[in-house]
Scaffold this motif. Structure first.
Motif, PDB file in Angstrom:
ATOM      1  N   ARG B 297       0.841  -1.191   0.000  1.00 42.95           N
ATOM      2  CA  ARG B 297       0.000   0.000   0.000  1.00 42.95           C
ATOM      3  C   ARG B 297       0.873   1.237   0.000  1.00 42.95           C
ATOM      4  O   ARG B 297       2.026   1.186   0.424  1.00 42.95           O
ATOM      5  N   GLU B 314      -7.628  12.678   0.617  1.00 41.00           N
ATOM      6  CA  GLU B 314      -8.730  12.096  -0.152  1.00 41.00           C
ATOM      7  C   GLU B 314      -8.585  12.437  -1.637  1.00 41.00           C
ATOM      8  O   GLU B 314      -8.777  11.590  -2.509  1.00 41.00           O
ATOM      9  N   ILE B 317      -6.047  10.155  -3.218  1.00 39.94           N
ATOM     10  CA  ILE B 317      -6.515   8.781  -3.402  1.00 39.94           C
ATOM     11  C   ILE B 317      -7.611   8.709  -4.462  1.00 39.94           C
ATOM     12  O   ILE B 317      -7.694   7.755  -5.233  1.00 39.94           O
ATOM     13  N   ARG B 318      -8.436   9.764  -4.537  1.00 39.98           N
ATOM     14  CA  ARG B 318      -9.504   9.787  -5.537  1.00 39.98           C
ATOM     15  C   ARG B 318      -8.981   9.992  -6.958  1.00 39.98           C
ATOM     16  O   ARG B 318      -9.714   9.826  -7.927  1.00 39.98           O
ATOM     17  N   TYR B 338      -8.317  -3.680  -1.802  1.00 40.18           N
ATOM     18  CA  TYR B 338      -9.006  -2.512  -1.238  1.00 40.18           C
ATOM     19  C   TYR B 338      -8.974  -2.596   0.284  1.00 40.18           C
ATOM     20  O   TYR B 338      -9.840  -2.075   0.958  1.00 40.18           O
ATOM     21  N   PHE B 355     -12.400   3.860  -2.690  1.00 42.14           N
ATOM     22  CA  PHE B 355     -11.275   4.097  -3.588  1.00 42.14           C
ATOM     23  C   PHE B 355     -11.694   4.299  -5.041  1.00 42.14           C
ATOM     24  O   PHE B 355     -10.875   4.191  -5.940  1.00 42.14           O
ATOM     25  N   TYR B 513      -8.434   8.081   4.843  1.00 47.89           N
ATOM     26  CA  TYR B 513      -7.513   8.198   3.702  1.00 47.89           C
ATOM     27  C   TYR B 513      -6.046   8.311   4.092  1.00 47.89           C
ATOM     28  O   TYR B 513      -5.334   9.173   3.614  1.00 47.89           O
ATOM     29  N   LEU B 516      -3.417   3.988   0.552  1.00 46.34           N
ATOM     30  CA  LEU B 516      -3.967   3.565  -0.726  1.00 46.34           C
ATOM     31  C   LEU B 516      -3.511   2.120  -0.946  1.00 46.34           C
ATOM     32  O   LEU B 516      -2.360   1.879  -1.297  1.00 46.34           O
TER      33      LEU B 516
END
Lengths: 261, 552
Positions: B297, B314, B317-318, B338, B355, B513, B516
């Motif tokens: 990760r 966030e 990660i988005r 995930y 995610f 968050y 990832l």
């Protein structure tokens, strides 16, 4: 052969100066689902592991790759030139000291000297350029010293001394132009070598950072896949070979011409 | 098989071996050789060559430091108190049985009788005490073992066969911790020689012994002729191999070529394209053994700007789109994760919804957080500071495909205004960058059996370095609520309660968050199909050659 080299060099120079003209795409644009595509009409030289177009990357890589080679040669020549000139023009004890120093540097293989510098200064495109320049400097220093000594003892310089010309005038009017011709040939020969060395450093992960388009770094990234996807290493390798070969050929040609003239 | 091979003459041994191979082939007929378990009789003798792509350990005693390369090789010569079966249930190994006290504050282990280390020292309760104290001694410089034993306050020798571990609070993960190679039991006589010598030639009770270490080339392991132990689920009565040559071959293409040509018998860190290529080669088999503990990760350093702002985390990660990259770079050999825990951990929770890629949302979040986009190159900035994210990458720990994936993360997050700076570093420079807090993003593998790995990685105490200098909480989460949950989960005697507490903890870690998840820690081994009886330990997925033999 010479014409081909010149044409190739012209092409590479265009790629270095105006990459967008030859390859309008973005060398960093990824397309993961199009990764590892062999050469085709859509991708002339195929795509790499992130689906980036190899042709675009090689064209855009010409700039950094050639620039590192050229700058390294300039640094090497500049440094070597100064050392060689000091040795060649200075009194005996200066010559002896400088020559010893250059000989110590000579004891290290060039690439080792470059690696040593990178260990001290940290990796990066700038340090690898300086490193290659430093590594080539001893060679230039020795050549420049020999040239300067030869010219210095020539009849025309002795005449200039007899005529009472100042040292500055002697240097600028007589010594520099006569040494300069040889140096120009050395430069063209040196660029090819510097390109190979800079690529070697990037290959070792000590030069340009990923994912920048630079031939040595591309070669390094592709080596994992050498058994499965040959084009990832073949084309960047070819670019290095062709650029080094064409500058060297051109340099040799110039060398022969200056000798015969 | 008679032991007539002169070990001092490897070349002659090799040619003699090939004769044996021919003989064995005639004797056993045409064995299928396609599975790791074969119906034919194991053959004693022979040399197996293992080519590892992992970094060469600086110390062969896994108490010191404690990383995966050490675990890989130490599995061949050291053994632990307990092991695990394939369901993750603890089973006897050096300890025949164990009982926790009613309050969970102490455990008594009864050792097997008559076990000796390969230097002749007897395995007894005092030896266990010496080992645990060795791991806990700051001078040893242990990190993995040290962190796993944090709750052990003292060790009592009850009788020569019985040893008692006293804990500061109940530890539901104690047996899982003890099953790991980093807590393996070594000869106290050997430990007394001092760190330097013990690092070169650690002594255990395992199937093989370290007999030589030619640095930057290979380690030679020879069969332990007096081997009596082995985990309760061991098959056969090995070890069968005379010698294992453990070679260091860092370049993956070279490693695979050596395997394909038969120069080596087993390789680790097999690259995705090699795995796919090997599937069409009948002479090569695959062993896929995802590591337990954490998934692979990216951790976002919440200890400093810009990732101290949850909105920025966030947004990152988005916008970090990796699914297509995982598909193309790993050729289907790795599956997107995930979860912060490995897929082999039963208590891991998977939350794909958190995610999903949404660049619009990412842009909005960054706008809200005050990172504006006014420079020509599209990189956002705030108060004149560009949105630069430093990402030191360990070239020893991240395989090339993973490094390519990081380049793709760099490209996709750039679309919303992040400037990710990849810094490929060797292992020691990489540790240095982490130690000096010179990172915003990092991918640091961590293997530990069981969900207790969450306590090591995300408890606020993990921001303080272990004696080795290593600190495990790279996302630098400092949340008392999370600390409490992890402590309660670790102490929970009831399995259901434990599961629910770990689920809550994971909700905080992924929900805010901090990480990832990419995929399980990849652990692919390729081996010649005439290598029989190879299996991965159910503990930390290291391969063991205790039951292996050569069908040639």
């Amino acid at each position: 052969m010479v014409a081909t080299s010149a044409a190739l060099l012209l092409f590479l120079l265009t790629a270095a100066v105006l990459p967008g003209l030859l390859a309008p795409g973005n060398p960093l644009a990824i397309a993961p689902l199009e990764a590892f595509q062999p050469p085709s009409a859509a991708h002339l030289l195929g795509t790499d592991e992130s689906g980036r177009d190899l042709y675009t990357r090689i064209i855009h890589g010409a700039g950094p790759s050639l620039l590192i080679g050229a700058f390294a040669t300039v640094i090497g020549l500049g440094l070597g030139g100064v050392l060689g000139a000091i040795a060649g023009l200075g009194p005996h004890w200066v010559d002896a000291g400088t020559t010893r120093f250059v000989e110590v540097l000579f004891a290290f293989p060039g690439l080792l000297l470059a690696l040593l510098f990178i260990v001290i200064a940290g990796p990066g495109p700038l340090t690898s350029t300086v490193a290659v320049g430093l590594a080539t400097a001893p060679g230039y220093a020795r050549l420049v010293r020999t040239q300067v000594l030869a010219v210095r003892r020539s009849a025309y310089v002795e005449s200039a001394i007899v005529l009472g010309r100042g040292w500055w005038r002697r240097l600028v009017r007589h010594i520099a132009p006569n040494v300069g011709g040889t140096l120009f040939v050395l430069v063209t020969l040196g660029i090819g070598q510097s390109i190979v060395w800079a690529s070697a450093l990037s290959y070792l992960g000590l030069g340009v950072s990923p994912p920048a388009a630079e031939w040595g770094a591309m070669l390094s990234a592709g080596r994992t896949y050498v058994g499965s996807f040959w084009w990832l290493t073949f084309f960047p390798g070819l670019a290095i070979v062709l650029s080094a070969a064409s500058t060297t050929l051109l340099g040799r040609h110039l060398q022969q011409r200056t000798r015969s003239s | 098989m008679p032991q007539f091979l002169p070990l001092s003459a490897p070349v002659r041994a090799a040619s003699a071996l090939s004769m044996i191979a021919v003989g064995a082939l005639v004797l056993t007929g045409c064995t299928s050789g396609a599975t790791t378990t074969s119906s034919s009789e194991p053959v004693t003798g022979g040399t197996l060559i293992y080519a590892t792509g992992d970094a060469e350990p600086t110390c062969l005693d896994p108490h010191v430091g404690g990383n995966y390369p050490q675990a890989l090789v130490a599995t061949q010569y050291l053994e632990s108190l307990v092991s695990l079966d394939t369901d993750g249930t603890p089973i006897p190994w050096l300890a025949a049985e164990w009982t926790p006290a009613d309050d969970g504050l102490s455990w008594e282990f009864t050792l097997h009788d008559g076990v000796t280390f390969t230097d002749g020292t007897a395995l007894d309760a005092a030896a266990i005490k010496t080992n645990i104290e060795h791991i806990q001694d700051p001078a040893t410089g242990s990190s993995t073992g040290y962190l796993a034993l944090q709750k052990v306050t003292s060790v009592d020798v009850v009788s020569p066969e019985v040893v008692r571990l006293v804990l500061s609070s109940p530890d539901s993960g104690l047996l899982e911790s003890l099953s790991q190679p980093w807590l393996a039991i070594e000869s106290p006589t050997a430990l007394a020689r001092g760190t330097d010598i013990n690092c070169e030639s650690p002594v255990g009770t395992g199937p093989f012994m370290v007999t030589a270490w030619d640095r930057q080339n290979s380690i030679t392991l020879e069969r332990n002729p007096d081997f009596t132990t082995g985990p309760a689920d061991a098959a056969g009565d090995g070890p069968y191999l005379d010698t294992i040559v453990w070679r260091f071959v860092p370049d993956s293409a070279t490693r695979y070529a050596a395997l394909a040509s038969g120069e080596v018998d087993v390789i680790d860190n097999a690259q995705p394209d090699a795995i796919v290529a090997s599937r069409s080669d009948d002479a090569i088999e695959e062993l896929d053994a995802p590591r337990p503990g954490a998934s692979n990760r990216l951790e976002l350093n919440s200890g400093k700007a810009p990732f101290d702002d949850e909105r920025v985390r966030e947004a990152f990660i988005r916008s970090a789109d990796i699914n297509d990259g995982i598909t193309s770079l790993f050729f289907g050999t790795a599956e997107r994760s995930y979860s912060v825990l490995s897929s082999v951990e039963p208590l891991g929770t998977s939350t794909p919804d958190l995610f999903t890629i949404d660049t619009d949302a990412a842009n909005t979040l960054l706008d809200e957080a005050g990172w504006t986009r006014d420079s020509a190159d599209g990189i956002r900035s705030k108060d004149g500071v560009p949105l630069t994210v430093r990402f030191p990458v360990s070239t020893n720990q991240s395989i090339p495909a993973e490094q390519s994936l990081f380049e793709q993360i760099q490209a996709t997050t750039r679309a919303v205004g992040f400037d990710v700076q990849l810094e490929p570093l060797d292992l020691s420079s990489w540790y240095g960058a982490l130690g000096e807090n010179q990172y915003d993003l990092v991918s640091a593998p961590y293997t530990k059996v069981g969900p207790d790995v969450l306590r090591i990685l995300f408890d606020s105490s993990g921001i303080t370095p272990a004696p080795s200098g290593y600190f495990a909480n790279h996302s630098q989460i400092n949340d008392p609520a999370l600390d409490l949950l992890l402590e309660q989960a670790s102490a929970a005697p009831d399995a259901t309660e434990r599961a629910s507490l770990y689920a809550d903890a994971q909700k905080i870690i992924v929900g805010r968050y901090f990480v990832l998840p990419l995929y399980d820690q990849q652990n692919h081994f390729l081996f010649r199909s005439d290598v029989q009886g190879l299996r991965a330990m159910p503990t930390v997925s290291t391969p063991t050659f205790a039951e292996s033999w050569l069908d040639r």
